[in-house]
Enzyme design. Structure first.
Site, PDB file in Angstrom:
ATOM      1  N   TYR A   1      -7.127  54.686   0.941  1.00 50.49           N
ATOM      2  CA  TYR A   1      -6.265  53.661   0.359  1.00 50.49           C
ATOM      3  C   TYR A   1      -7.098  52.664  -0.422  1.00 50.49           C
ATOM      4  CZ  TYR A   1      -7.815  50.063   3.682  1.00 50.49           C
ATOM      5  OH  TYR A   1      -8.565  49.151   4.378  1.00 50.49           O
TER       6      TYR A   1
ATOM      7  N   LYS B   1     -12.995  54.251   2.082  1.00 52.00           N
ATOM      8  CA  LYS B   1     -11.852  53.418   2.475  1.00 52.00           C
ATOM      9  C   LYS B   1     -10.760  54.315   3.055  1.00 52.00           C
ATOM     10  CE  LYS B   1      -9.686  49.144   0.780  1.00 52.00           C
ATOM     11  NZ  LYS B   1     -10.360  48.220   1.715  1.00 52.00           N
TER      12      LYS B   1
ATOM     13  N   GLU C   1     -20.645  44.214   8.539  1.00 48.28           N
ATOM     14  CA  GLU C   1     -19.536  43.577   7.820  1.00 48.28           C
ATOM     15  C   GLU C   1     -18.563  43.006   8.838  1.00 48.28           C
ATOM     16  OE1 GLU C   1     -17.523  46.506   5.450  1.00 48.28           O
ATOM     17  OE2 GLU C   1     -17.493  47.998   7.055  1.00 48.28           O
TER      18      GLU C   1
ATOM     19  N   LEU D   1     -18.244  48.840   3.760  1.00 50.12           N
ATOM     20  CA  LEU D   1     -17.415  49.139   2.596  1.00 50.12           C
ATOM     21  C   LEU D   1     -17.989  48.419   1.382  1.00 50.12           C
ATOM     22  CD1 LEU D   1     -14.655  50.469   1.710  1.00 50.12           C
ATOM     23  CD2 LEU D   1     -13.759  48.125   1.801  1.00 50.12           C
TER      24      LEU D   1
END
Length: 281
Positions: A33, A145, A177, A201
């Site tokens: 996505y 993702k 992250e 990411l």
């Protein structure tokens, strides 16, 4: 409509849309996505987000062959169907609809495209976040993702229960992250980010912050840093599509940051101007 849904070309009120039970996103999370905001009916940073989406499809070997221009047109249709002129835009692609089996479906099974828009306000730049930290036990493909976000869901639930706004992941002492954001720090006037490797990411907002820093005379460094270094940072920044450059002032109940407001404000002002220009404000 304020909540617009789309599935394989059909558009309608989000709450009335339906997807097949055999969509592989349902039972395997077999898909990827992307998401961004829109303002004044313009998709923010559309090329960056679409490029990352197609890269995720490639890495997952999903044969999503819709031309980029066509995808952007379909995304825009959903925005145009809104009663409001700003919000969040989300889209995902699954490997298709087929009986449950771990191997890929037959070649004649085509990917499914789902899109929706919902009302959303950007987090104000003068907000501050409180953070908690957790060991990062996710898999080794965090640069894709994918739809497989359960560890991030649990981590975000833990921070919500603690009255905080994000969870910082770390593998041992290495900062990676957050549950659904990137984390950066300012130290001695330098904007620092963890390496954009397979453990994080490659955030679009992170990419913009690095570019804006360089354009405004702020040095950058992309290298591993530790939890102790994060605690000692002059400023800690949380970045995401919904919160572009938000300072954090607490980590695990202890104060952090707050030592270089000038550099922080320069970045925030630069991002505000960039966002307004990109969305034709």
């Amino acid at each position: 409509m304020k909540y617009v849904g789309y599935y394989n070309g059909e558009i309608g009120p989000l709450e009335e849309m339906k997807i097949p039970m055999l969509d592989r996103a349902v039972y395997f999370g077999d898909g990827c996505y992307d998401a961004t905001t829109f303002a004044h009916n313009h998709i923010f940073a559309v090329k960056d987000h679409v490029d990352r989406f197609y890269n995720s499809c490639r890495m997952l070997e999903i044969p999503f062959d819709m031309p980029r221009e066509t995808l952007v047109n379909e995304l825009q249709k959903c925005i145009d169907a809104n009663e409001i002129d700003h919000g969040m835009l989300y889209w995902q692609c699954s490997r298709g609809t087929a009986l449950r089996a771990h191997n890929f479906p037959p070649a004649d099974v085509t990917p499914n495209l789902m899109i929706f828009t919902v009302p959303c306000e950007l987090v104000p730049m003068d907000s501050t976040f409180k953070l908690i930290s957790m060991e990062d036990t996710r898999f080794l493909h965090c640069n894709i993702k994918t739809l497989n976000l359960i560890p991030s869901v649990i981590a975000y639930q833990r921070c919500t229960e603690a009255g905080c706004q994000e969870t910082v992941f770390h593998r041992g002492e290495r900062v990676t992250e957050c549950a659904h954001s990137n984390v950066l720090m300012i130290k001695d006037g330098v904007l620092c980010t963890p390496p954009r490797d397979n453990l994080i990411l490659p955030g679009i907002t992170l990419k913009h912050l690095l570019e804006l820093a360089e354009a405004n005379g702020i040095p950058t460094r992309e290298a591993v840093f530790t939890m102790d270094e994060l605690r000692a940072a002059d400023e800690v920044i949380i970045s995401s599509s919904g919160g572009l450059c938000i300072a954090a002032d607490e980590l695990d109940g202890n104060p952090i940051g707050g030592k270089d407001p000038v550099t922080l404000k320069k970045l925030q002002d630069a991002y505000t101007a960039f966002y307004e220009k990109d969305t034709n404000y």
